[in-house]
Motif scaffolding. Structure first.
Motif, PDB file in Angstrom:
ATOM      1  N   LEU A 171       1.061  -1.199  -0.325  1.00 23.10           N
ATOM      2  CA  LEU A 171      -0.037  -0.051  -0.185  1.00 23.10           C
ATOM      3  C   LEU A 171       1.161   1.464  -0.414  1.00 23.10           C
ATOM      4  CD1 LEU A 171      -2.737   1.615   0.235  1.00 23.10           C
ATOM      5  CD2 LEU A 171      -2.554   1.394   3.102  1.00 23.10           C
ATOM      6  N   ILE A 172       0.514   2.271  -1.045  1.00 25.63           N
ATOM      7  CA  ILE A 172       1.027   3.123  -0.960  1.00 25.63           C
ATOM      8  C   ILE A 172       0.020   3.997  -0.653  1.00 25.63           C
ATOM      9  CG2 ILE A 172       1.943   5.525  -2.736  1.00 25.63           C
ATOM     10  CD1 ILE A 172       2.285   3.286  -4.593  1.00 25.63           C
ATOM     11  N   ILE A 173       0.617   5.216   0.727  1.00 23.56           N
ATOM     12  CA  ILE A 173       0.070   5.840   1.285  1.00 23.56           C
ATOM     13  C   ILE A 173       0.889   7.291   1.246  1.00 23.56           C
ATOM     14  CG2 ILE A 173      -0.995   6.530   4.267  1.00 23.56           C
ATOM     15  CD1 ILE A 173      -0.332   3.571   4.548  1.00 23.56           C
ATOM     16  N   ALA A 174      -0.251   7.886   0.261  1.00 25.86           N
ATOM     17  CA  ALA A 174       0.084   9.690   0.573  1.00 25.86           C
ATOM     18  C   ALA A 174      -0.519  10.718   1.858  1.00 25.86           C
ATOM     19  CB  ALA A 174      -0.517   9.886  -1.361  1.00 25.86           C
ATOM     20  N   ARG A 175      -0.026  11.302   2.351  1.00 25.42           N
ATOM     21  CA  ARG A 175      -0.384  12.063   3.394  1.00 25.42           C
ATOM     22  C   ARG A 175       0.201  13.684   3.235  1.00 25.42           C
ATOM     23  NH1 ARG A 175       1.055   9.165   9.061  1.00 25.42           N
ATOM     24  NH2 ARG A 175      -1.032  10.010   9.425  1.00 25.42           N
ATOM     25  N   ILE A 176      -0.907  14.120   3.167  1.00 27.37           N
ATOM     26  CA  ILE A 176      -0.462  15.738   2.805  1.00 27.37           C
ATOM     27  C   ILE A 176      -1.149  16.078   3.990  1.00 27.37           C
ATOM     28  CG2 ILE A 176      -1.512  17.424   1.706  1.00 27.37           C
ATOM     29  CD1 ILE A 176      -2.502  15.552  -0.120  1.00 27.37           C
ATOM     30  N   SER A 177      -0.724  17.387   4.704  1.00 27.79           N
ATOM     31  CA  SER A 177      -0.686  18.685   6.276  1.00 27.79           C
ATOM     32  C   SER A 177      -0.264  19.651   5.906  1.00 27.79           C
ATOM     33  CB  SER A 177       0.206  17.460   7.148  1.00 27.79           C
ATOM     34  OG  SER A 177       1.157  17.181   7.351  1.00 27.79           O
ATOM     35  N   GLY A 178      -0.200  20.647   6.762  1.00 31.95           N
ATOM     36  CA  GLY A 178       0.029  21.751   6.376  1.00 31.95           C
ATOM     37  C   GLY A 178       1.878  22.350   6.790  1.00 31.95           C
ATOM     38  N   TYR A 179       1.629  21.109   7.003  1.00 32.10           N
ATOM     39  CA  TYR A 179       3.857  20.905   7.958  1.00 32.10           C
ATOM     40  C   TYR A 179       4.040  19.881   7.890  1.00 32.10           C
ATOM     41  CZ  TYR A 179       1.560  25.690   9.684  1.00 32.10           C
ATOM     42  OH  TYR A 179       1.599  27.209   9.480  1.00 32.10           O
ATOM     43  N   GLY A 180       3.553  18.814   7.081  1.00 33.15           N
ATOM     44  CA  GLY A 180       4.545  17.249   7.109  1.00 33.15           C
ATOM     45  C   GLY A 180       3.890  16.992   8.889  1.00 33.15           C
ATOM     46  N   GLN A 181       4.528  15.495   8.472  1.00 29.66           N
ATOM     47  CA  GLN A 181       4.072  14.725   9.796  1.00 29.66           C
ATOM     48  C   GLN A 181       5.145  14.980  11.097  1.00 29.66           C
ATOM     49  OE1 GLN A 181       1.262  12.325   9.876  1.00 29.66           O
ATOM     50  NE2 GLN A 181       1.178  13.683   7.343  1.00 29.66           N
ATOM     51  N   THR A 182       6.352  15.335  10.641  1.00 30.64           N
ATOM     52  CA  THR A 182       7.335  15.640  12.066  1.00 30.64           C
ATOM     53  C   THR A 182       7.781  16.827  11.634  1.00 30.64           C
ATOM     54  OG1 THR A 182       9.191  15.778   9.655  1.00 30.64           O
ATOM     55  CG2 THR A 182       8.411  13.218  11.639  1.00 30.64           C
ATOM     56  N   GLY A 183       8.028  17.462  12.712  1.00 32.57           N
ATOM     57  CA  GLY A 183       9.018  18.986  12.854  1.00 32.57           C
ATOM     58  C   GLY A 183       8.288  19.690  14.043  1.00 32.57           C
ATOM     59  N   PRO A 184       8.252  20.685  14.681  1.00 29.36           N
ATOM     60  CA  PRO A 184       8.415  21.332  15.742  1.00 29.36           C
ATOM     61  C   PRO A 184       6.639  21.926  15.251  1.00 29.36           C
ATOM     62  CG  PRO A 184       9.720  22.983  14.432  1.00 29.36           C
ATOM     63  CD  PRO A 184       9.524  21.070  13.754  1.00 29.36           C
ATOM     64  N   TYR A 185       5.908  21.571  14.682  1.00 33.79           N
ATOM     65  CA  TYR A 185       5.297  22.862  13.486  1.00 33.79           C
ATOM     66  C   TYR A 185       4.012  21.397  12.975  1.00 33.79           C
ATOM     67  CZ  TYR A 185       7.264  27.680  12.884  1.00 33.79           C
ATOM     68  OH  TYR A 185       8.137  28.091  12.989  1.00 33.79           O
ATOM     69  N   ALA A 186       4.390  20.203  13.401  1.00 32.99           N
ATOM     70  CA  ALA A 186       3.506  19.057  12.530  1.00 32.99           C
ATOM     71  C   ALA A 186       2.203  19.073  13.451  1.00 32.99           C
ATOM     72  CB  ALA A 186       3.967  17.711  12.553  1.00 32.99           C
ATOM     73  N   ASN A 187       1.543  19.669  14.277  1.00 35.58           N
ATOM     74  CA  ASN A 187       0.082  19.448  15.076  1.00 35.58           C
ATOM     75  C   ASN A 187      -0.701  20.776  14.967  1.00 35.58           C
ATOM     76  OD1 ASN A 187       1.330  16.555  15.735  1.00 35.58           O
ATOM     77  ND2 ASN A 187       2.095  16.821  17.878  1.00 35.58           N
ATOM     78  N   ARG A 188       0.185  21.473  14.088  1.00 36.06           N
ATOM     79  CA  ARG A 188      -0.355  22.680  13.770  1.00 36.06           C
ATOM     80  C   ARG A 188      -1.317  22.536  13.142  1.00 36.06           C
ATOM     81  NH1 ARG A 188       3.858  28.304  13.846  1.00 36.06           N
ATOM     82  NH2 ARG A 188       4.768  27.450  15.706  1.00 36.06           N
ATOM     83  N   PRO A 189      -2.290  23.519  13.175  1.00 36.75           N
ATOM     84  CA  PRO A 189      -3.698  23.250  11.991  1.00 36.75           C
ATOM     85  C   PRO A 189      -2.847  23.547  10.880  1.00 36.75           C
ATOM     86  CG  PRO A 189      -4.573  24.416  13.703  1.00 36.75           C
ATOM     87  CD  PRO A 189      -3.320  24.190  14.085  1.00 36.75           C
ATOM     88  N   GLY A 190      -3.154  23.420   9.585  1.00 34.28           N
ATOM     89  CA  GLY A 190      -2.825  24.133   8.552  1.00 34.28           C
ATOM     90  C   GLY A 190      -3.375  24.093   6.810  1.00 34.28           C
ATOM     91  N   PHE A 191      -3.494  25.712   7.190  1.00 33.42           N
ATOM     92  CA  PHE A 191      -4.566  26.022   5.478  1.00 33.42           C
ATOM     93  C   PHE A 191      -3.518  25.931   4.306  1.00 33.42           C
ATOM     94  CE2 PHE A 191      -8.293  26.674   8.283  1.00 33.42           C
ATOM     95  CZ  PHE A 191      -8.678  24.856   8.423  1.00 33.42           C
TER      96      PHE A 191
END
Length: 417
Positions: free
Chosen positions: A137-157
């Protein structure tokens, strides 16, 4: 105005037509909403992938209601963004919904999601759990800041991603508020990055005997990737590129100019041959001997004076006349088109970028065509998105998972589907 298109199936039908195209045979599960995730899967669906879109029972994707302008209460963007997709309802937060999602993913090649990082893991659908069941399975994840890093858990538009990623800073005019591009550019860039990643991951898996993997796409990084020479310019020279409005700071002439009938056109004559052609075309061959404009550096230094000369010429001609003159002179030029202008532009019609389809809910509808153009395996915009929530529940749950009437009735009663 638009070219008629015969779709490869009927929107909302219980049995979709067999897909064709370079991605035929690839099955994609979309677990996301609004723009970035759905746009990525729309591109895959345009080229033949079987896309199954999950929506929450009762509410569905908020994009169904997006849009100020409506036709009989319908937001028309939905017809485009959800084309070529099978629409099912499923609440993956419920244990039974999670199990159904896992069973669907056992039959899929790709998962696309655009939730805040950690959401899939909270539902027991993280990459570790999914790859234990389906290693390919290929899993494509799109988020504001990526899955890692200090901003990862911020909501992102898109708006925040464009700002943090550097695009907003260089947009607009010096010392003014940084404007948006007029569209959710960051979301669309992230969607295209994710789609590219999916294609590369599919190639690695299928052509090289590889396995599935995770594609981590950040809106911020998709914007940052477009910054051209700005990184080495600052890292080596300490140069911060500033917004430059309508001009290219180190190239002239290249600007927008107003016509006699109040329209705007782009004229870019920043190569020596183009510069000579432009001067002769506007009746100013004398500029070729003017010491201020003899070199590109001089034209940049005296950009304001040069733009004033060109503006004086465009102000004496209507846009249609300028089009005729500059096209004949082989000068790089383009009108600043509104969407109404695009509908009248023969280039878009000839290239199948304005296609008329028959939407079962709203009737004849002009939709954008498919990009890019492939000579041997062209894309197909297919049927518009179905409006009914769970329009393809029967097809997917019966044919793919083998559920029967009693099972489907029980799941519906529990609000799982």
């Amino acid at each position: 105005m638009s070219r008629a298109h015969q779709p490869s199936g009927l929107a909302g039908s219980t049995t979709a037509a067999v897909r064709t195209g370079p991605l035929a045979g690839v099955r994609v599960l979309e677990l996301g909403s609004i723009i970035a995730g759905p746009f990525a899967t729309r591109m895959l669906g345009d080229f033949g992938a079987e896309v199954i879109k999950i929506e929450l029972p009762g509410s569905g994707d908020p994009l169904r209601e997006w849009g100020v302008h409506r036709h009989e209460g319908r937001a028309l963007w939905w017809s485009v963004q959800s084309r070529n997709k099978k629409l099912i309802t499923l609440d993956v937060r419920q244990p039974a919904g999670r199990e159904l999602c896992l069973r669907l993913l056992d039959e899929c090649d790709v998962l696309v999601e655009n939730f805040r990082p950690g959401t899939l893991e909270k539902w027991g659908l993280g990459p570790d759990q999914l790859h234990d069941r389906n290693p390919k399975l290929i899993i494509a994840r799109i988020s504001g800041y990526g899955q890692t890093g200090p901003y990862a858990n911020r909501p992102g538009f898109a708006s925040a991603g464009e700002a943090v990623g550097g695009l907003r800073y260089i947009n607009g005019f010096p010392r003014q508020a940084a404007p948006r591009a007029g569209i959710s550019l960051g979301d669309s860039l992230a969607a295209m990055s994710a789609a590219q990643g999916i294609l590369m991951a599919l190639y690695h898996r299928d052509a090289n005997g590889g396995c599935g993997q995770v594609i981590d796409t950040a809106i911020t990084e998709s914007c940052f990737a477009l910054l051209e020479s700005m990184v080495p310019d600052y890292g080596k020279l300490g140069v911060v590129r500033e917004p430059s409005g309508t001009v290219l700071p180190h190239v002239a002439p290249s600007n927008v100019y107003r016509t006699r009938d109040g329209k705007w056109v782009v004229i870019a004559a920043n190569g020596e041959n183009l510069w000579r052609r432009l001067c002769h075309t506007i009746g100013r061959a004398d500029l070729l001997a003017d010491e201020r404009f003899r070199t590109l550096g001089g034209r940049v230094e005296h950009m304001a004076e040069l733009d004033a000369i060109i503006s004086e010429w465009t102000a004496q001609h209507d846009a249609a006349e300028i089009d005729r003159i500059l096209v004949a002179a082989d000068v790089v030029y383009g009108p600043v088109n509104s969407i109404a202008d695009i509908f009248q532009d023969p280039q878009f019609r000839d290239r199948d970028m304005l296609i008329e389809v028959d939407d079962p809910e709203v009737g004849p509808l002009t939709v954008p065509g498919v990009v890019p153009k492939l000579s041997a395996t062209p894309g197909d915009p297919g049927p518009t998105g179905a409006w009914e929530l769970g329009a393809h529940n029967d097809e997917v749950y019966r044919e793919l998972l083998g559920l029967d009437d009693d099972q489907l009735a029980a799941l519906a009663a529990a609000g799982t589907i």
